[in-house]
Design an enzyme around this catalytic site. Sequence first.
Site, PDB file in Angstrom:
ATOM      1  N   ARG A  76      -4.917 -36.589 -11.574  1.00  0.00           N
ATOM      2  CA  ARG A  76      -3.704 -35.984 -10.405  1.00  0.00           C
ATOM      3  C   ARG A  76      -3.665 -34.397 -11.007  1.00  0.00           C
ATOM      4  NH1 ARG A  76       0.170 -40.672 -11.126  1.00  0.00           N
ATOM      5  NH2 ARG A  76      -1.128 -42.183 -12.197  1.00  0.00           N
ATOM      6  N   GLU A 107       1.467 -44.583 -20.688  1.00  0.00           N
ATOM      7  CA  GLU A 107       2.696 -45.736 -20.847  1.00  0.00           C
ATOM      8  C   GLU A 107       2.032 -46.634 -20.343  1.00  0.00           C
ATOM      9  OE1 GLU A 107       4.251 -45.420 -17.022  1.00  0.00           O
ATOM     10  OE2 GLU A 107       6.037 -46.128 -17.688  1.00  0.00           O
TER      11      GLU A 107
HETATM   12  O1  LIG Z   1       2.525 -39.527 -20.481  1.00  0.00           O
HETATM   13  P1  LIG Z   1       1.496 -40.471 -20.140  1.00  0.00           P
HETATM   14  O2  LIG Z   1       2.628 -41.459 -20.906  1.00  0.00           O
HETATM   15  O3  LIG Z   1       0.082 -39.966 -20.973  1.00  0.00           O
HETATM   16  O4  LIG Z   1       1.505 -40.847 -18.982  1.00  0.00           O
HETATM   17  C1  LIG Z   1       1.396 -39.152 -17.518  1.00  0.00           C
HETATM   18  C2  LIG Z   1      -0.041 -39.645 -16.929  1.00  0.00           C
HETATM   19  O5  LIG Z   1      -0.313 -41.076 -16.432  1.00  0.00           O
HETATM   20  C3  LIG Z   1      -1.342 -40.746 -14.985  1.00  0.00           C
HETATM   21  O6  LIG Z   1      -2.221 -40.479 -15.705  1.00  0.00           O
HETATM   22  P2  LIG Z   1      -3.098 -41.945 -15.281  1.00  0.00           P
HETATM   23  O7  LIG Z   1      -3.985 -41.617 -15.852  1.00  0.00           O
HETATM   24  O8  LIG Z   1      -2.281 -42.722 -14.832  1.00  0.00           O
HETATM   25  O9  LIG Z   1      -3.899 -41.809 -14.230  1.00  0.00           O
HETATM   26  P3  LIG Z   1      -3.745 -40.939 -13.029  1.00  0.00           P
HETATM   27  O10 LIG Z   1      -5.751 -40.101 -13.359  1.00  0.00           O
HETATM   28  O11 LIG Z   1      -4.374 -40.814 -11.189  1.00  0.00           O
HETATM   29  O12 LIG Z   1      -3.749 -38.990 -12.979  1.00  0.00           O
HETATM   30  C4  LIG Z   1      -0.419 -39.318 -14.880  1.00  0.00           C
HETATM   31  O13 LIG Z   1       0.386 -38.746 -13.811  1.00  0.00           O
HETATM   32  C5  LIG Z   1      -0.443 -38.482 -16.460  1.00  0.00           C
HETATM   33  O14 LIG Z   1      -1.847 -37.972 -16.513  1.00  0.00           O
HETATM   34  N1  LIG Z   2       6.014 -44.453 -13.537  1.00  0.00           N
HETATM   35  C1  LIG Z   2       5.273 -43.730 -13.561  1.00  0.00           C
HETATM   36  N2  LIG Z   2       4.759 -43.416 -11.719  1.00  0.00           N
HETATM   37  C2  LIG Z   2       3.230 -41.867 -11.299  1.00  0.00           C
HETATM   38  N3  LIG Z   2       3.168 -41.964 -12.869  1.00  0.00           N
HETATM   39  C3  LIG Z   2       3.060 -42.298 -13.291  1.00  0.00           C
HETATM   40  N4  LIG Z   2       2.344 -42.717 -15.014  1.00  0.00           N
HETATM   41  C4  LIG Z   2       2.609 -42.577 -16.238  1.00  0.00           C
HETATM   42  N5  LIG Z   2       3.521 -43.567 -15.295  1.00  0.00           N
HETATM   43  C5  LIG Z   2       3.957 -42.752 -14.461  1.00  0.00           C
HETATM   44 MG   LIG Z   3      -3.383 -38.687 -15.072  1.00  0.00          MG
END
Ligand SMILES: O=P(O)(O)OC[C@H]1O[C@H](OP(=O)(O)OP(=O)(O)O)[C@H](O)[C@@H]1O
Ligand SMILES: Nc1ncnc2[nH]cnc12
Ligand SMILES: [Mg+2]
Length: 183
Positions: free
Chosen positions: A65, A102
């Site tokens: 993202r 998370e």
């Molecule tokens: O602070 P944290 O606990 O590390 O979580 C935050 C991350 O989690 C999500 O990404 P995710 O890897 O889930 O998926 P994405 O590939 O859609 O960005 C979000 O986009 C952040 O990059």
């Molecule tokens: N609650 C949440 N919503 C969207 N993206 C996330 N990445 C980690 N936690 C999230």
């Molecule tokens: Mg991410």
Amino acid sequence: MSIESYAAELKSALRQFPNFPSEGILFEDFLPIFAKPELFKNLVEAFKLHVGDTKVDYVVGLESRGFLFGPTLALALGAGFIPVRKPGKLPGPTLEATFQKEYGTDKFQIQEGVIPKDARVLVVDDILATGGSASAAGLLVEKSGAKVVEYLFVMELDFLKGRDKLNSPVFTLLSGQEAKLEK
Ligand SMILES: O=P(O)(O)OC[C@H]1O[C@H](OP(=O)(O)OP(=O)(O)O)[C@H](O)[C@@H]1O
Ligand SMILES: Nc1ncnc2[nH]cnc12
Ligand SMILES: [Mg+2]
């Protein structure tokens, strides 16, 4: 327009999905921002206002993202864009960091030699949750010999205290979740 008025407009575009991708998570969906060019433009404008005259050489965006707006912000700041990616996606020698987030464990990589030593870097992503992803990315920037000037996020899940894992200043554009989702 002020950062606050951009933020209020952007916040009202977000959608929340309870119990996605797993039980107990209130998922913040920021994709509607990109469906409307004026909102996307204002997202970048708000971050640009915050950065102001601070000297920035590179924006480092986190897969996936952070890729949606990192390159656009880099262009608006006159900075380069460098991706931090999930494993097995980047060719050539890479630096790697493993982290908890998370909802699970993951790894990030950056290409070796792409950030010049002593470069000034902004690390950008959509959400600061546990801080696992961002701190791993910061570690990769530091291993490259560069400096994280600031971490920028669209939103923060305050109750997870992710910012405590980050050792450079943290800016979050929108107010976030103060408490965990109640069952
Ligand atoms: O602070 P944290 O606990 O590390 O979580 C935050 C991350 O989690 C999500 O990404 P995710 O890897 O889930 O998926 P994405 O590939 O859609 O960005 C979000 O986009 C952040 O990059
Ligand atoms: N609650 C949440 N919503 C969207 N993206 C996330 N990445 C980690 N936690 C999230
Ligand atoms: Mg991410």
